[in-house]
Write an enzyme that holds these catalytic residues in place. Structure first.
Site, short mmCIF file in Angstrom:
data_model
loop_
_atom_site.label_atom_id
_atom_site.label_comp_id
_atom_site.label_asym_id
_atom_site.label_seq_id
_atom_site.Cartn_x
_atom_site.Cartn_y
_atom_site.Cartn_z
N HIS A 70 0.82 -1.23 0.00
CA HIS A 70 0.00 0.00 0.00
C HIS A 70 0.85 1.28 0.00
O HIS A 70 0.76 2.07 0.92
CB HIS A 70 -0.95 0.00 1.20
CG HIS A 70 -0.26 0.09 2.53
ND1 HIS A 70 -0.62 -0.66 3.62
CD2 HIS A 70 0.78 0.83 2.96
CE1 HIS A 70 0.16 -0.38 4.64
NE2 HIS A 70 1.03 0.54 4.27
N HIS B 45 10.24 -3.41 3.68
CA HIS B 45 10.67 -2.03 3.42
C HIS B 45 11.09 -1.35 4.71
O HIS B 45 10.60 -1.66 5.79
CB HIS B 45 9.62 -1.20 2.67
CG HIS B 45 8.29 -0.96 3.34
ND1 HIS B 45 7.41 -1.95 3.68
CD2 HIS B 45 7.66 0.20 3.69
CE1 HIS B 45 6.31 -1.43 4.20
NE2 HIS B 45 6.44 -0.11 4.24
N GLU C 133 4.62 -4.50 8.60
CA GLU C 133 3.24 -4.42 8.11
C GLU C 133 2.76 -5.76 7.54
O GLU C 133 1.55 -5.94 7.33
CB GLU C 133 3.12 -3.34 7.02
CG GLU C 133 3.30 -1.93 7.55
CD GLU C 133 3.26 -0.88 6.45
OE1 GLU C 133 3.23 0.32 6.78
OE2 GLU C 133 3.26 -1.23 5.25
C1 DHB Z 1 6.06 3.76 1.52
C2 DHB Z 1 5.56 2.51 1.92
C3 DHB Z 1 4.59 2.42 2.90
O1 DHB Z 1 4.05 1.24 3.35
C4 DHB Z 1 4.07 3.56 3.48
O2 DHB Z 1 3.08 3.43 4.39
C5 DHB Z 1 4.57 4.81 3.12
C6 DHB Z 1 5.56 4.90 2.14
C7 DHB Z 1 7.10 3.88 0.46
O3 DHB Z 1 7.71 2.87 0.06
O4 DHB Z 1 7.31 4.99 -0.06
FE FE Z 2 2.72 1.54 5.20
#
Ligand code: DHB
Ligand code: FE
Length: 280
Positions: free
Chosen positions: A12, A193, A240
């Site tokens: 997301h 991430h 997440e």
């Molecule tokens: C990004 C990923 C995320 O899950 C989020 O909530 C905000 C930013 C990103 O990769 O930019």
């Molecule tokens: Fe996120």
């Protein structure tokens, strides 16, 4: 009783909203991500859900650091999207299904979960963009929703085992809902991430793919890891993936993989997508 038709789990990232607003789905950067979705649209047309239960994590829009529930269930007539500072267009309000919300809340409390109940709730990109990815071309949202928010923002976070049990408890709630409604489960977040700190930009493809496989073959595999081990393996925001775990646990019995896609990077994130359904 209600029927759980299956689950869609997806990443997301806010910039997905920018890509949709600027019609960049066919750009070389975005195409491998957006190409994952037409099979999901076909599957949705086949399974015809009436309502969606959405496991997602708020990022500071509805809950800030001063008040942070571990688990929160929406019980609002509708959920409004508001500007959260990423510069992406807001989407129209999402209708709720208060009957299902209260049924889930009552059942969860009966099963000794104690979620916060929210009769007003703003929803951020984690809720809105997956809805737009699932139903890109509709003028009004085709299914009402029940948002279930899991804290991934302020430690201590709920353990993977707890999120799995939450999902299983939600499944029991839905299966005891005395209607003929067809319920879709959505889980949004991850995969690996890390947006900040020394490891900003960290991705872990091997772990992500193992995790995706585990949801089919060995759904409790990820529950062996502590939150800190999950952060180590997937990045600060990679936790997440707890939403995927809860969504999988909300599918009764064994499941099969209907469809999946994985592409890195999408912004700073490993873009994962999966459709699962229970096998009879
Ligand atoms: C990004 C990923 C995320 O899950 C989020 O909530 C905000 C930013 C990103 O990769 O930019
Ligand atoms: Fe996120």
């Amino acid at each position: 009783m209600a029927t759980i038709v299956g689950a869609v789990t997806t990443s997301h990232v806010p910039s997905i909203g920018g890509a949709i607003a600027k019609n960049k789905q066919q750009d070389p950067y975005w195409k491998p991500f957006f190409d994952g979705f037409p099979p999901v649209h076909d599957w949705l047309a086949k399974v015809k859900p009436d309502v969606a239960v959405v496991f997602y994590n708020d990022h500071g829009l509805n809950f800030f650091l001063d008040k942070q529930p571990t688990f929160a269930v929406g019980a609002a007539p509708q959920y409004t999207n508001s500007d959260e500072g990423w510069g992406i267009p807001t989407l129209p309000p999402f209708p709720g299904n208060q009957a299902l919300s209260w049924h889930i809340i009552e059942s969860l409390i009966d099963q000794e979960f104690d979620p916060m109940t929210c009769q007003e709730m703003l929803v951020d990109h984690a809720f809105t963009l997956p809805m737009k990815l699932l139903w890109p071309d509709v003028a009004t949202w085709p299914v009402p929703t029940v948002p279930i928010c899991i804290n991934t923002v302020q430690h201590p976070l709920p353990k993977a085992t707890r999120c799995y049990k939450l999902g299983a408890a939600v499944a029991r709630a839905i299966e005891s809902w005395d209607t003929d409604q067809r319920v879709l489960i959505i889980g949004t977040g991850g995969l690996s991430h890390q947006l900040d700190g020394e490891r900003a930009g960290f991705l872990n493809k091997a772990f992500d793919l193992k995790f995706m496989d585990s949801l089919i073959d060995d759904p409790e595999w990820a529950t062996q890891f502590s939150i800190h081990e999950l952060v180590e393996q997937t990045g600060t925001q990679g936790v997440e993936l707890l939403m995927w775990l809860a969504a999988r646990a909300a599918l009764p019995g064994k499941v099969r993989r209907v469809h999946s896609n994985y592409h890195i990077p999408v912004s700073n994130t490993a873009g994962g997508l999966m459709v699962m359904e229970s096998v009879q």
